[in-house]
Motif scaffolding. Structure first.
Motif, PDB file in Angstrom:
ATOM      1  N   GLU A   1       0.831  -1.211   0.000  1.00  0.00           N
ATOM      2  CA  GLU A   1       0.000   0.000   0.000  1.00  0.00           C
ATOM      3  C   GLU A   1       0.859   1.252   0.000  1.00  0.00           C
ATOM      4  OE1 GLU A   1      -3.476   0.120   2.513  1.00  0.00           O
ATOM      5  OE2 GLU A   1      -3.311  -2.020   2.896  1.00  0.00           O
ATOM      6  N   GLU A   2       2.003   1.202   0.696  1.00  0.00           N
ATOM      7  CA  GLU A   2       2.891   2.362   0.735  1.00  0.00           C
ATOM      8  C   GLU A   2       3.567   2.582  -0.616  1.00  0.00           C
ATOM      9  OE1 GLU A   2       5.608   1.700   3.910  1.00  0.00           O
ATOM     10  OE2 GLU A   2       4.070   1.779   5.478  1.00  0.00           O
ATOM     11  N   ARG A   3       4.011   1.471  -1.231  1.00  0.00           N
ATOM     12  CA  ARG A   3       4.751   1.582  -2.487  1.00  0.00           C
ATOM     13  C   ARG A   3       3.849   1.947  -3.660  1.00  0.00           C
ATOM     14  NH1 ARG A   3       8.638  -3.329  -3.990  1.00  0.00           N
ATOM     15  NH2 ARG A   3       9.494  -2.638  -1.987  1.00  0.00           N
ATOM     16  N   TYR A   4       2.625   1.407  -3.658  1.00  0.00           N
ATOM     17  CA  TYR A   4       1.724   1.594  -4.804  1.00  0.00           C
ATOM     18  C   TYR A   4       0.425   2.292  -4.402  1.00  0.00           C
ATOM     19  CZ  TYR A   4       4.827  -2.010  -6.698  1.00  0.00           C
ATOM     20  OH  TYR A   4       5.922  -2.727  -7.113  1.00  0.00           O
ATOM     21  N   SER A   5       0.522   3.197  -3.451  1.00  0.00           N
ATOM     22  CA  SER A   5      -0.685   3.836  -2.905  1.00  0.00           C
ATOM     23  C   SER A   5      -1.521   4.542  -3.960  1.00  0.00           C
ATOM     24  CB  SER A   5      -0.303   4.835  -1.805  1.00  0.00           C
ATOM     25  OG  SER A   5       0.559   5.836  -2.331  1.00  0.00           O
TER      26      SER A   5
ATOM     27  N   ILE B   1      -5.838  -1.118  -6.000  1.00  0.00           N
ATOM     28  CA  ILE B   1      -7.263  -1.327  -5.703  1.00  0.00           C
ATOM     29  C   ILE B   1      -7.353  -2.633  -4.926  1.00  0.00           C
ATOM     30  CG2 ILE B   1      -9.567  -1.685  -6.678  1.00  0.00           C
ATOM     31  CD1 ILE B   1      -8.568  -0.246  -9.222  1.00  0.00           C
ATOM     32  N   LYS B   2      -7.780  -2.556  -3.683  1.00  0.00           N
ATOM     33  CA  LYS B   2      -7.785  -3.737  -2.815  1.00  0.00           C
ATOM     34  C   LYS B   2      -9.063  -4.552  -3.033  1.00  0.00           C
ATOM     35  CE  LYS B   2      -7.060  -1.265   0.913  1.00  0.00           C
ATOM     36  NZ  LYS B   2      -6.806  -0.898   2.319  1.00  0.00           N
ATOM     37  N   ILE B   3      -8.885  -5.850  -3.298  1.00  0.00           N
ATOM     38  CA  ILE B   3      -9.997  -6.746  -3.596  1.00  0.00           C
ATOM     39  C   ILE B   3     -10.067  -7.842  -2.534  1.00  0.00           C
ATOM     40  CG2 ILE B   3     -11.017  -8.299  -5.309  1.00  0.00           C
ATOM     41  CD1 ILE B   3     -10.733  -5.418  -6.307  1.00  0.00           C
ATOM     42  N   LEU B   4     -11.231  -8.046  -1.957  1.00  0.00           N
ATOM     43  CA  LEU B   4     -11.475  -9.175  -1.047  1.00  0.00           C
ATOM     44  C   LEU B   4     -12.334 -10.196  -1.793  1.00  0.00           C
ATOM     45  CD1 LEU B   4     -11.188 -10.347   1.867  1.00  0.00           C
ATOM     46  CD2 LEU B   4     -13.432  -9.326   2.336  1.00  0.00           C
ATOM     47  N   ASN B   5     -11.688 -11.292  -2.233  1.00  0.00           N
ATOM     48  CA  ASN B   5     -12.393 -12.306  -3.012  1.00  0.00           C
ATOM     49  C   ASN B   5     -13.104 -13.309  -2.094  1.00  0.00           C
ATOM     50  OD1 ASN B   5     -13.273 -13.576  -5.334  1.00  0.00           O
ATOM     51  ND2 ASN B   5     -11.432 -14.819  -5.567  1.00  0.00           N
ATOM     52  N   LYS B   6     -13.952 -14.133  -2.702  1.00  0.00           N
ATOM     53  CA  LYS B   6     -14.724 -15.175  -2.011  1.00  0.00           C
ATOM     54  C   LYS B   6     -15.689 -14.568  -0.994  1.00  0.00           C
ATOM     55  CE  LYS B   6     -10.700 -18.172  -2.601  1.00  0.00           C
ATOM     56  NZ  LYS B   6      -9.669 -19.014  -1.958  1.00  0.00           N
TER      57      LYS B   6
ATOM     58  N   GLU C   1     -22.164 -10.549   6.507  1.00  0.00           N
ATOM     59  CA  GLU C   1     -22.227  -9.114   6.245  1.00  0.00           C
ATOM     60  C   GLU C   1     -21.335  -8.297   7.175  1.00  0.00           C
ATOM     61  OE1 GLU C   1     -23.601  -7.451   3.822  1.00  0.00           O
ATOM     62  OE2 GLU C   1     -24.256  -9.320   2.899  1.00  0.00           O
ATOM     63  N   ILE C   2     -21.156  -8.756   8.419  1.00  0.00           N
ATOM     64  CA  ILE C   2     -20.334  -8.009   9.381  1.00  0.00           C
ATOM     65  C   ILE C   2     -18.884  -7.963   8.913  1.00  0.00           C
ATOM     66  CG2 ILE C   2     -19.433  -7.983  11.747  1.00  0.00           C
ATOM     67  CD1 ILE C   2     -22.069  -9.238  12.643  1.00  0.00           C
ATOM     68  N   ILE C   3     -18.370  -9.124   8.476  1.00  0.00           N
ATOM     69  CA  ILE C   3     -16.985  -9.179   7.987  1.00  0.00           C
ATOM     70  C   ILE C   3     -16.834  -8.342   6.719  1.00  0.00           C
ATOM     71  CG2 ILE C   3     -15.212 -10.702   7.010  1.00  0.00           C
ATOM     72  CD1 ILE C   3     -16.268 -12.922   8.849  1.00  0.00           C
ATOM     73  N   ILE C   4     -17.802  -8.465   5.826  1.00  0.00           N
ATOM     74  CA  ILE C   4     -17.747  -7.698   4.578  1.00  0.00           C
ATOM     75  C   ILE C   4     -17.737  -6.204   4.855  1.00  0.00           C
ATOM     76  CG2 ILE C   4     -19.057  -7.083   2.507  1.00  0.00           C
ATOM     77  CD1 ILE C   4     -19.907 -10.002   2.302  1.00  0.00           C
ATOM     78  N   SER C   5     -18.595  -5.750   5.764  1.00  0.00           N
ATOM     79  CA  SER C   5     -18.656  -4.324   6.118  1.00  0.00           C
ATOM     80  C   SER C   5     -17.342  -3.844   6.710  1.00  0.00           C
ATOM     81  CB  SER C   5     -19.793  -4.061   7.102  1.00  0.00           C
ATOM     82  OG  SER C   5     -21.028  -4.352   6.513  1.00  0.00           O
ATOM     83  N   SER C   6     -16.716  -4.707   7.501  1.00  0.00           N
ATOM     84  CA  SER C   6     -15.436  -4.367   8.118  1.00  0.00           C
ATOM     85  C   SER C   6     -14.368  -4.125   7.055  1.00  0.00           C
ATOM     86  CB  SER C   6     -15.001  -5.494   9.056  1.00  0.00           C
ATOM     87  OG  SER C   6     -13.675  -5.274   9.506  1.00  0.00           O
ATOM     88  N   TYR C   7     -14.327  -4.967   6.050  1.00  0.00           N
ATOM     89  CA  TYR C   7     -13.336  -4.810   4.982  1.00  0.00           C
ATOM     90  C   TYR C   7     -13.669  -3.635   4.068  1.00  0.00           C
ATOM     91  CZ  TYR C   7     -10.495  -8.854   6.094  1.00  0.00           C
ATOM     92  OH  TYR C   7      -9.638  -9.707   6.707  1.00  0.00           O
ATOM     93  N   GLU C   8     -14.939  -3.401   3.841  1.00  0.00           N
ATOM     94  CA  GLU C   8     -15.329  -2.240   3.030  1.00  0.00           C
ATOM     95  C   GLU C   8     -14.863  -0.950   3.682  1.00  0.00           C
ATOM     96  OE1 GLU C   8     -19.295  -3.311   0.462  1.00  0.00           O
ATOM     97  OE2 GLU C   8     -19.555  -2.981   2.620  1.00  0.00           O
TER      98      GLU C   8
ATOM     99  N   GLN D   1     -12.243  -0.564   5.250  1.00  0.00           N
ATOM    100  CA  GLN D   1     -10.795  -0.472   5.056  1.00  0.00           C
ATOM    101  C   GLN D   1     -10.434  -0.219   3.584  1.00  0.00           C
ATOM    102  OE1 GLN D   1      -8.565  -3.742   7.082  1.00  0.00           O
ATOM    103  NE2 GLN D   1     -10.542  -4.313   7.943  1.00  0.00           N
ATOM    104  N   GLY D   2     -11.462  -0.010   2.761  1.00  0.00           N
ATOM    105  CA  GLY D   2     -11.215   0.309   1.357  1.00  0.00           C
ATOM    106  C   GLY D   2     -11.209  -0.877   0.416  1.00  0.00           C
ATOM    107  N   TYR D   3     -11.614  -2.044   0.875  1.00  0.00           N
ATOM    108  CA  TYR D   3     -11.659  -3.228   0.023  1.00  0.00           C
ATOM    109  C   TYR D   3     -12.962  -3.268  -0.781  1.00  0.00           C
ATOM    110  CZ  TYR D   3      -7.624  -5.506   2.216  1.00  0.00           C
ATOM    111  OH  TYR D   3      -6.355  -5.825   2.642  1.00  0.00           O
TER     112      TYR D   3
END
Length: 468
Positions: free
Chosen positions: A337-341, A345-350, A356-363, A365-367
């Motif tokens: 993230e520092e090198r290619y800020s 584009i951060k992707i959380l697959n699967k 929904e709680i986990i998904i919201s948490s990652y969203e 964080q910008g995923y």
């Protein structure tokens, strides 16, 4: 590249292969003589008993000049090769500005070769881009429009097509000419001051000139900024899929392409070499690259693939960094993230197996939550990727720089204008300012071809196909 521009040239102007019609183009001062040497027109005569008969008669050059379209046959002496339609364009009212004939014949490789063989007795085969180069030399088009012709032959998306059309219509040329006119006004004022130096009369306000040149410089810089985006539109944006092994990069690659291009297994390290495909997203060209998973490996082929992945990440405009819930918990991608800020584009697959709680948490964080299996989040990826294109339809309609030659020329012009501003600040004298603005002007003139090195011309037209 092209030495004898007075020669009459001929070439097949349509793709080779089988089809209904092929077009052979002839251009040059002797184009009509070349046609007359082997063309016979159809004529109808009445026989004594009242019936009619269709015959072929030799057509002279004056007749060819007067007719826009002629129907007849191409002959080798008395042997008919093919029936053709000859479209005649009298100079300067043609694509090249010379006499031009376009022969429509049957699309058969044997017939085409025989017609070319006969025509080449009084002409020579055109070199790549020679018809368009003659159009440029005869002031039918400028260099920007010539490059637009080549771009039109290679467009792959709606946006690159629109950019090329606007250039062909002269929109970018108009912008460059307006900038040249503005620069010329400043240069004229400076030349007047130089001419009347002996009279000790200083009417030019250098502070005002400095302000004007700073505004002018901003216009050029804006042109460069839009031009870099225009180049991306023309050449496409490179998007690299990266991340740890077995997180579903290849599955997302296949899902975006809507085909099974990459091999997908549960075995980590399946992708050892990169795969590259192109697709259109909202009318923009995207070069999508699937890379090997990033991890420490003592397997030499896999290690080479990982090194290549890191190299491709540096070169890409955007990086889709893919993780899943399990790998993300045990990894640390802060360095990434520092090198290619500016391009990650951060992707959380699967995401289809997460609550929904986990998904919201990652969203938060910008995923972008994605499921290659259900296609969840793919539209969001596409939307984020093309977010790099900031050009509006209005910008494109006005014309934008679209290749490195044009961009470098404007960058060089900016550097020359900057030197002129420094010359004012350091009170170096009007002659220095005038010289720097002359250099700036020459770089802009080079874009449209008013002042252009022969080697540059040769490189530009060498990229064309024969017959264009």
């Amino acid at each position: 590249m092209i030495k004898k521009l007075n020669d009459t040239i001929v070439a097949l102007a349509t793709p080779s292969g089988r089809g209904a019609i092929s077009v052979i183009r002839i251009s040059g001062k002797d184009a009509f003589c070349c046609l007359a040497s082997c063309f016979r027109g159809f004529s109808t005569i009445k026989k004594t008993e009242g019936s009619t008969k269709k015959v072929t008669v030799k057509i002279a050059v004056p007749t060819i000049r007067k007719n826009k379209k002629l129907y007849g046959v191409i002959c080798d002496k008395d042997v008919i090769i093919d029936e053709v339609v000859a479209f005649v364009f009298v100079a300067p009212h043609s694509y090249t500005g010379e006499h031009v004939v376009e022969l429509s014949c049957h699309c058969n490789s044997y017939i085409i070769k025989q017609i070319l063989r006969v025509l080449l007795k009084q002409s020579r085969l055109a070199e790549p881009g020679e018809f368009t180069q003659r159009a440029f030399i005869n002031n039918k088009i400028d260099l920007i429009q010539a490059e637009a012709v080549a771009d039109l032959l290679n467009v792959k998306t709606a946006s690159s097509h629109q950019t090329a059309i606007q250039q062909l219509e002269g929109k970018l040329s108009n912008q460059i000419n307006q900038l040249l006119e503005e620069l010329t006004r400043h240069r004229v004022k400076l030349e007047v001051e130089i001419d009347f130096t002996d009279h000790d009369i200083m009417e030019l306000d250098l502070d005002d000139l400095k302000k004007e040149l700073n505004k002018y410089k901003e216009k050029l810089e804006s042109l460069i900024k839009k031009g870099k985006e225009g180049r991306i539109i023309r050449e496409g944006i490179t998007v690299c899929l990266a991340g740890p092994p077995n997180v579903g990069k290849s599955s997302i690659f296949n899902a975006l392409l809507e085909s099974s291009r990459a091999i997908v297994t549960d075995q980590p390290g399946t992708t050892r070499d990169y795969l590259e495909e192109t697709l259109a997203i909202e009318g923009y060209l995207v070069n999508l690259i699937d890379t090997a998973g990033l991890r420490e490996s003592h397997n030499q082929p896999e290690a080479i693939g990982i090194d290549k992945s890191l190299e491709l990440m540096i070169q890409a405009e955007k990086i889709l960094y893919v993780e899943d819930y399990i790998t993300r918990k045990g990894s640390n991608n802060n360095w990434l993230e520092e090198r290619y800020s500016d391009k990650i584009i951060k992707i959380l697959n699967k995401a289809d197996i997460l609550d929904e709680i986990i998904i919201s948490s990652y969203e938060s964080q910008g995923y972008i939550p994605v499921s290659a299996k259900t296609a969840q989040g793919l539209d969001k990826i596409k939307e984020t990727v093309v977010d790099v294109f900031h050009l509006s339809k209005k910008d494109i309609d006005q014309g934008v720089l679209s290749n490195i030659r044009q961009i470098q020329a404007v960058e060089n012009s900016v550097a020359a204008v900057s030197k002129a501003i420094v010359a004012i600040e350091m009170n170096l004298g009007i002659e220095f300012i005038a010289f720097d603005l002359k250099v700036a002007s020459e770089y802009l003139e080079g874009i449209i071809g008013k002042v252009t090195d022969d080697d540059i011309l040769n490189r530009i037209f060498a990229d064309f196909c024969v017959g264009k």
